[in-house]
Design an enzyme around this catalytic site. Structure first.
Site, PDB file in Angstrom:
ATOM      1  N   CYS A 172       1.057  -1.095  -0.209  1.00 22.54           N
ATOM      2  CA  CYS A 172       0.116   0.031  -0.153  1.00 22.54           C
ATOM      3  C   CYS A 172       0.846   1.232   0.058  1.00 22.54           C
ATOM      4  O   CYS A 172       2.015   1.303   0.492  1.00 22.54           O
ATOM      5  CB  CYS A 172      -0.866   0.081   1.175  1.00 22.54           C
TER       6      CYS A 172
ATOM      7  N   ASP B 163       0.444   3.790   1.642  1.00 25.28           N
ATOM      8  CA  ASP B 163       0.138   4.522   3.005  1.00 25.28           C
ATOM      9  C   ASP B 163       1.585   4.614   3.517  1.00 25.28           C
ATOM     10  O   ASP B 163       2.537   3.738   3.460  1.00 25.28           O
ATOM     11  CB  ASP B 163      -0.293   3.312   3.923  1.00 25.28           C
TER      12      ASP B 163
ATOM     13  N   ARG C 296       2.787   4.801   6.223  1.00 27.38           N
ATOM     14  CA  ARG C 296       3.239   4.143   7.662  1.00 27.38           C
ATOM     15  C   ARG C 296       3.774   2.811   7.175  1.00 27.38           C
ATOM     16  O   ARG C 296       4.191   2.044   8.398  1.00 27.38           O
ATOM     17  CB  ARG C 296       1.852   4.071   8.540  1.00 27.38           C
TER      18      ARG C 296
ATOM     19  N   HIS D 163      -2.538  -4.376   5.076  1.00 29.03           N
ATOM     20  CA  HIS D 163      -2.302  -3.824   6.434  1.00 29.03           C
ATOM     21  C   HIS D 163      -3.680  -3.452   7.118  1.00 29.03           C
ATOM     22  O   HIS D 163      -4.638  -3.248   6.425  1.00 29.03           O
ATOM     23  CB  HIS D 163      -1.300  -2.607   6.208  1.00 29.03           C
TER      24      HIS D 163
ATOM     25  N   CYS E 182      -6.146   0.326   7.265  1.00 22.02           N
ATOM     26  CA  CYS E 182      -6.106   0.941   5.891  1.00 22.02           C
ATOM     27  C   CYS E 182      -7.325   1.581   5.370  1.00 22.02           C
ATOM     28  O   CYS E 182      -8.270   1.273   5.551  1.00 22.02           O
ATOM     29  CB  CYS E 182      -6.123  -0.514   5.018  1.00 22.02           C
TER      30      CYS E 182
END
Lengths: 239, 215
Positions: free
Chosen positions: B46, B48, B50, B102, B105
């Protein structure tokens, strides 16, 4: 016969090696969690509250250019899209949805396109060969060459020409990002995001800022690609 | 390090530190990566912020070939991820493909509902929304929004693995040189990478993590 007997042993060795490399990742992950928690017990609690990165990074899938590492940024600081040769085709739903989400939902302040010298994707794109499914993707790089044909053809040194094509490909990706409604509208309303073009040099690990003039580029494309205002300005619906 | 208020200068300062550390402490790594790449792993994850794959796996430049998009969605007709897979499996010849979803999400959360996120994101997330409709009865049984989104994130990983299994270049590499496919789930609150197996749910998770994921 001797060869046949060796084959399974050879295969076992490979499979053991692969298993180790696989386990290493999980071991490393546990070590990383320990060290992070030691230096900041709240680190994961903060991350689980949500993300608010200031940067969107669009770079190459190449294993040698890990976004966070080369920028010295931690988990939570940069939203990342990586594909072959850091391309931003305007009809590609994948990269367009990344830009849209980063700009309209995360409100990133900077968008960085980061290429790198000795890029295999750019090299492959200029190879006169049929590369199957890669053809349509890499054709965008041939288009960059065509747009800057006079400049590139005037460079006699092959290595210098290849380096310059890598830089120009980054510039075109920046331009494509600026063509999106999401970026134009957000910039008009909020004065962000700003788009930057970089090239990473594998020889010394340094980033070179191509110093793209964002304002001038935005003005330059507006004659043809202006999407800053749409009839109803449906928030977050276009790109 | 000088503290800079400008978020852009901060990155270039961060890069200077990265380059200096590499030059001083690992000159051989720098020399090696300048020559070429031979990563073991293709990571499909992803976008993302993080989940920086190289950081969370404590790996080094050159270890992991990477594609990251919104909610790590893989569809056979997406030319962007397809060209990454083709290049990584066919040319770079990675030995493993890891699909990593994850918890927490945003894409999975959005796909649990039908809110209008705009034409682009609606279209991109549709395969995940379709997956939600397909597994409605299972998801309905879960009690919290978090648990539902986490399970949808897992189902999305399994769906991506199916897409990979149908990819001709992946099939060829699996048959000819033992390429393997792996489904992972990264749990943000714990920072923990979990292995997903055959449609089952977070099998290697610690009791604490399982408790949280199921809550």
């Amino acid at each position: 016969m001797a060869e046949q007997q060796q084959q399974p042993k050879h295969k076992r060795t490979i499979s053991r090696y692969l298993q180790q490399s696989h386990e290493r990742i999980f071991e490393n992950n546990r070590k990383w969690v320990e060290s992070k928690t030691r230096s900041d017990p709240e680190f994961f609690a903060k991350l689980s509250a949500g993300q608010s990165p200031e940067y969107l990074y669009i770079g190459c899938a190449d294993s040698r250019v890990p976004a966070n590492e080369i920028m010295g940024l931690d988990a939570g600081e940069v939203f990342v899209h990586r594909n072959i040769a850091n391309m931003v085709p305007n009809t590609d739903l994948n990269v367009m949805s990344v830009i849209n989400y980063a700009v309209r939902h995360l409100h990133v302040k900077h968008i960085v396109v980061c290429g790198h010298y000795t890029c295999g994707g750019v090299k492959a794109a200029m190879t006169p060969a049929d590369l199957g499914i890669l053809n349509p993707w890499l054709r965008g790089i041939r288009d960059v060459y065509r747009l800057h044909e006079a400049e590139l053809d005037a460079i006699p040194d092959e290595k210098a020409k290849y380096d310059r094509l890598i830089e120009l490909n980054v510039v075109e990706s920046c331009r494509n990002i600026i063509k999106t409604a999401a970026v134009q509208q957000s910039y008009q309303d909020n004065q962000y995001p700003i788009v930057h073009g970089w090239v990473f040099d594998l020889k010394d690990g340094l980033l070179k800022d191509l110093k793209i003039d964002f304002e001038a580029m935005l003005e330059g494309i507006k004659k043809i690609y202006n999407l800053a205002s749409s009839p109803d300005r449906r928030a977050s619906t276009t790109d | 390090m000088t503290v800079t208020t400008n978020s852009f200068d901060r990155i270039l300062a961060g890069n200077a530190i990265f380059a200096r550390r590499l030059t001083l402490r690992e000159p051989e790594l720098l020399a090696k990566t300048a020559k070429g790449q031979a990563p073991e792993v293709l990571w499909l994850g992803c976008a993302d912020s993080r989940i920086p794959e190289t950081t969370i796996c404590d790996c080094k430049p050159g270890d992991i070939f990477v594609h990251r998009n919104i909610a790590n969605i893989l569809t056979p007709d997406d030319i962007n991820s397809a060209s990454v897979i083709e290049y990584a499996v066919g040319f770079v010849k990675v030995n493993r493909v890891m699909v990593c979803g994850h918890t927490k999400c945003g894409g999975a959360n959005a796909a649990m509902g039908d809110d209008d996120l705009g034409d682009i994101l609606n279209t991109w997330l549709e395969p995940m929304r379709a997956l939600r409709r397909q597994h409605k009865s299972e998801l309905d049984k879960l009690l919290t929004a978090d648990a539902k989104a986490n399970r949808l994130a897992e189902l999305n990983v399994f769906r991506s693995l199916e897409v990979l299994k149908q990819n001709p270049i992946v099939q060829k590499a699996m048959a000819e040189r033992g390429l393997t496919l792996h489904g992972l789930l990264y749990d943000i609150p714990a920072g923990e990478l979990l292995v997903l197996e055959d449609g089952k749910t977070h099998v290697t998770a610690t009791t604490e993590t399982q408790h949280r994921l199921n809550r």
